[in-house]
Design an enzyme around this catalytic site. Structure first.
Site, PDB file in Angstrom:
ATOM      1  CB  VAL A   1      -0.944   0.016   1.225  1.00  0.00           C
ATOM      2  CG1 VAL A   1      -1.779   1.284   1.238  1.00  0.00           C
ATOM      3  CG2 VAL A   1      -1.840  -1.219   1.230  1.00  0.00           C
TER       4      VAL A   1
ATOM      5  CG  HIS B   1       3.557  -3.224   9.077  1.00  0.00           C
ATOM      6  ND1 HIS B   1       2.519  -4.043   8.712  1.00  0.00           N
ATOM      7  CD2 HIS B   1       4.024  -2.683   7.921  1.00  0.00           C
ATOM      8  CE1 HIS B   1       2.365  -4.019   7.402  1.00  0.00           C
ATOM      9  NE2 HIS B   1       3.266  -3.185   6.894  1.00  0.00           N
TER      10      HIS B   1
ATOM     11  CG  HIS C   1       1.596   1.318   5.966  1.00  0.00           C
ATOM     12  ND1 HIS C   1       1.645   1.586   4.612  1.00  0.00           N
ATOM     13  CD2 HIS C   1       1.912   0.012   6.110  1.00  0.00           C
ATOM     14  CE1 HIS C   1       1.968   0.477   3.973  1.00  0.00           C
ATOM     15  NE2 HIS C   1       2.147  -0.488   4.857  1.00  0.00           N
TER      16      HIS C   1
END
Ligand code: 5GP
Ligand code: ZN
Length: 118
Positions: A97, A103, A101
């Site tokens: 994606v 994790h 981001h």
């Protein structure tokens, strides 16, 4: 900035449901849809930044916030004895994606080595 077609922008705009654990003006956190550990959530910036390759001085505060929130949210999610924070960037890292981001993955058991040794 927001991208009309980006899945994490859609989650940030509330157009796609997610199990949210944090939401403020700069960042949000939600559980990964395909968890790879007992604790597995994602911390994302509200701004659409494709990856760390695209991060600049304007993103410093939001990116700092991701790091500062990670420990508290990990603990609250049950990862009290350690966690791993991972940001995949680009093809070599298998980024799926293209909205930055982090994790957060946690126990209770050991997560094993960071990367499989060849
Ligand atoms: P990447 O490989 O880009 O670092 O990781 C993308 C992560 O996003 C994957 O772990 C995947 O399971 C998660 N993901 C993809 N689509 C969705 C979604 O619609 N909702 C949630 N909660 N997670 C998603
Ligand atoms: Zn986006």
């Amino acid at each position: 900035m927001t991208d009309p077609d980006c899945i994490f922008c859609k989650i940030a705009r509330g157009e796609i449901a997610a199990k949210k654990i944090h939401d403020d003006a700069d960042v949000m956190a939600f559980h990964d849809i395909r968890p790879q550990a007992p604790v597995h959530f994602l911390l994302v910036t509200k701004a659409h930044i494709a990856s760390l390759y695209d991060a600049g001085p304007a993103h410093q505060a939001a990116l700092g916030k991701l790091l500062v929130l990670a420990g508290r949210l990990a603990r609250e999610a049950g990862a009290t004895d350690g966690f791993r924070a991972i940001i995949n960037n680009g093809r070599v890292a298998h980024q799926e994606v293209y909205h930055l981001h982090m994790h957060v993955l946690g126990g209770p058991e050991s997560l094993g080595p960071m990367l499989a040794r060849k």
